[in-house]
Design an enzyme around this catalytic site. Sequence first.
Site, short mmCIF file in Angstrom:
data_model
loop_
_atom_site.label_atom_id
_atom_site.label_comp_id
_atom_site.label_asym_id
_atom_site.label_seq_id
_atom_site.Cartn_x
_atom_site.Cartn_y
_atom_site.Cartn_z
N ASP A 222 7.37 1.81 -10.42
CA ASP A 222 6.00 1.92 -9.94
C ASP A 222 5.54 0.55 -9.43
OD1 ASP A 222 3.37 3.51 -9.94
OD2 ASP A 222 2.84 1.70 -11.07
N GLU A 262 8.52 2.10 -5.53
CA GLU A 262 7.33 2.42 -4.74
C GLU A 262 6.96 1.17 -3.94
OE1 GLU A 262 2.74 3.98 -5.41
OE2 GLU A 262 3.68 2.61 -6.85
#
EC number: 3.2.1.1
Length: 760
Positions: A222, A262
């Site tokens: 993330d 990401e």
Amino acid sequence: MSKRSKLLKRRMLSLSVICVLIGYGPVFNPVRSQAKVMTYSSENRELPENTKDGVMLHAFDWSFNNIKKELPSIAAAGYKAVQVSPVQGTKSNSTNSSDWWLLYQPTNQAIGNAQLGSYDDFKSLCSEAKNYGISIVVDVVMNHMANNGNDDEVASEVDPSFKDPSLYHHNGQCTDWNNRQDVTQEGIGMPDLNTQSSAVQSKAITFLNQCVDAGATGFRFDAAKHIETDLGLDANKSWSGNYWENVLGSLHNKSNLYIYGEVLQDGKVDNISAYESFMNVEASAYDGSLRGAIKSGDLTNAQGMGGLDSNKCVDMLETHDEYEHNESKDLTDWQRKAGWAIAASRAGSVPLFFDRPTGNIGSEGDALWKDSDVVAVNEFHNAMAGQNEYLRLQNNNKAMIIERGSKGAVIVNEGDSFNLNTPTNLEDGNYDNHGSATDSLTVSQGRMTGTVPANSIIVIYNKNSNPGSDRVTLSEQAAKAGDSVTITYDAGTTALKDASNVNLYWGYDGFSAATSKAMTSLGDNKWQTTITVPKEVTKNVNFSFTDGTSWDNNNGANWNIPLASNYLPHAGYKVDYDSSNLVSGNNFTIYYNGNLANSSNVSLHWGVNGWSNMQNLAMVKDSNGFWEATIAIPASSNTLNFCFTNGSSWDNNNNNNWTLNTWSSVPKVQVTPAPEACKQISVYYNGSLASSASNITLHWGCNGFTSPQDINMVKQADGRWLANITLPSGCYNVNMAFKDQSGTWDNNNSNNYNFSSTNN
């Protein structure tokens, strides 16, 4: 977590306390899925060996135990990998669905939280997933820690080991998203970890290896874009760092992990080529273009891959951030399926299917992930690994064809019905749709033609696990010595088309005693004859076809009729078999009279060595009410795995399936009947202790030797030792070992002797 979600997320936190490769393209005989939502279908499917070749289910906010419960269906739906939500600790135990963001504000770097489950739950999930050939990819949050409602302040719930100020950057929160230094060195709504610090890197390595050692086989990082690199825009800069080299380079089993990050594309400061040196990346620009194309009905912008190398990216229609921030919530289920069909049929990328939440955190989401069209596309993707792609638009840009090499194609039509007539590289023939729409297309002389229904997904390719079965019909799928078997042959698509005569060339056990028999013409290129199975057969009857000049030998595979067992299944038992035939290379017949016995059809779903080479075999109902199927146990097998389906429902022994050891010669331990909870079985032992022992004790228990017992065995005239035992309620696995009068043990080289027990 994305830039476009940052500002909204920060407000939420305060309120809550806060590429197109040109190429053209064997015709297969697809079996159409019948159920709208599937648990399994009655087809053979095999998951890819590598995560990069398969599709991934984002089980967003599912608990570890709920994922584990659904693993059989996840495998059957064609998903090679499951992405789990962040496993780290959270600052609140809330499971309210609106508090999903809690999982993205970690309080530690360790496995286990109140929402998804414990370390043991996670490890159990990974262990079970391995049995299905499924990879577990963990969404990890390594850029920041939880705040206390103020962006820069560490939450009181954060683990003491992360409260040292030196572990953080102290540069405030990012306001200039076009400044690379700010994007990597300032916060995104939470306290920003000092990822250049060796202490921070060491903690990350420890945590990630905890995940790997527990069974994780991949990671999604993330907010990876907000952790600096030492390449590209970061090279030789004051903020440059070696986080990715040090952390990823220190992971256990690193060569077998699938890792992506990401890195939201902005075209200015994303530095995405640098991240591609370390990992795969989200195709964030493409997912926005695809979503826009699906919403507008003009699929022009569904081409390309947003400027990324498709072999280095994960593509999708929507992410959890986009859904939770209302960027994709307006997509209908049909639009989600259409977008998925495009994303998942593309070449190179790993497609991610986001399962939308429907209840509290921990609950399973909606059921679209196992919709029949979604499953058909998943299977197409798995079958097309390594094939290039050829994209083209049809029907005023409302339809797209994704053709993969010479093997197959997916057509997504968001418009009205239209007549298709387009160049193709697929071989000549008729192609049935694998999806829910009832239609077929024809390929002839390099052109694909047919009617494409309105708002439809068409999936065409060959996935028949038994080549040649389309042209051969048997009156018996397995036969005993003395049985008559009628063989019907359709020569219409073979070298024997329009032949004036066709002979059946047949023998047994590798064409022993081979002979030819003239077949009778039924007209329309169909031929038929009946043979009697010889008493000498030990394994199977083999056959092919010839007109005396040309041959159809099923592309060298020939056709085979396995020899059925003479074993009589025991009345009142749900599953039975002759355990003496659990030998690699042998035919093995399984009898079934369980929960699905009253269905109009039942298939045996089986594989070996932890569900490798999975396939389905239609069972035949015998005069005793048992469904039976005979398989040839592969020579390479150590274990046999199986369960049962009627095409829409499953009997998988209460999620335990059936697993049996297979042997290279006569099994050392045999049981009869097949074990079943609350019923008696006879255990026969003929292992290493049998011949010299004056007495043998059977040491046995269930489900990992729970409540073990000892019982004296009795020597039989044939040299085997016998004991009768009654299995307790709840027994799904019988565990056994043996010892002689001197205390010498035979525990199968510490593996024990184990048989699955029917427990439903």
